[in-house]
Design an enzyme around this catalytic site. Sequence first.
Site, PDB file in Angstrom:
ATOM      1  CB  SER A 231      -1.200   0.127   1.364  1.00 12.56           C
ATOM      2  OG  SER A 231       0.189  -0.248   2.402  1.00 12.56           O
ATOM      3  CE  LYS A 232      -2.042   6.447  -3.020  1.00 15.43           C
ATOM      4  NZ  LYS A 232      -2.729   7.072  -2.729  1.00 15.43           N
ATOM      5  NE  ARG A 233       0.550   0.404   6.076  1.00 15.57           N
ATOM      6  CZ  ARG A 233       1.939  -0.763   6.498  1.00 15.57           C
ATOM      7  NH1 ARG A 233       2.731  -0.905   6.016  1.00 15.57           N
ATOM      8  NH2 ARG A 233       0.726  -2.700   6.116  1.00 15.57           N
ATOM      9  N   GLY A 235       5.728   3.687  -0.227  1.00 16.35           N
ATOM     10  CA  GLY A 235       6.453   4.320  -0.216  1.00 16.35           C
ATOM     11  C   GLY A 235       6.089   4.427  -1.595  1.00 16.35           C
TER      12      GLY A 235
END
Length: 291
Positions: A231-233, A235
């Site tokens: 997921s976006k976390r 990077g």
Amino acid sequence: MPYTGRFAPSPTGALHLGTARTALLAWARARAAGGRFLLRIEDLDQPRTVAGAEAAILQDLRWLGLDWDGEPVRQSERAQLYADALERLRREGRAFACSCSRREVEQSASAPHDENGVRYPGTCRQAPLHPGRPLAWRFRMDAPEPLTDLACGPYAGIQDDFVLRRAEGGFNYQMACAVDDLLQGVSEVVRGVDLLGSASRQQALHKALGAPPPLWYHVPLLEGPDGFRLSKRHGSISVAAYREAGWSPQRLGGLLAASLGWAGDGEAMQAAGWIGRVGRPLQPRRVPLDL
Ligand code: GLU
């Protein structure tokens, strides 16, 4: 039946690596079968639709080496088809009007809560509890709908009177997706395993609409370095970020193939190379994804 596959992205942002891997797999299975491959833009959720996302997704798919048959269809232009299907379900007693708000369902002590989310407790099955309110339409699902997934194996299925059309008038994902797969003649649905519960709902809908359901092939989700769903976390996980960093489609295709156990570490593999591997079992493993 001739093979028809599809990829059905929601234009809510950039194509990320996990979705790109699913697209490669769906495309390769269609091409390996000598079948058609369709593209469907699932833009029913207008508030979440991002301007320019559709064009960017198509660009990324082409860059990866994918092609498709005919023009992409957009769900936002197909409301009449969903309305016709709902009308048939109503006539045949397979849909009922429901006055419950989402919050009432979520807070109902008798609603089953589990990994498939909250399921409808049946409040309005006989008649709407508050008939004066705007009414949603739900599918009447009397028993769990089991299926055998080509990648995951047997699945007991779920029983859920899911929403077909919301009280505000918009059609729900389950309804639009099943009606489109049916009308587009999709013979096999390849997508992420997070939608396995949806397959059970959609299979029941295909049957209620008098059609043989498609085959199902649900793909594991791509994991980040910590073992959690990418997921976006984690990077930069968009295809565009890799392209802009100078990666070739062969290098990215190879990395994604390696994450399924279909290529060795560092092996380059363009989309066409995936076609010869689609019969292999999926052996997901973690690969270094840092840019
Ligand atoms: N539009 C859905 C998504 O992007 C996929 C639905 C499907 O493949 O059935 O998650």
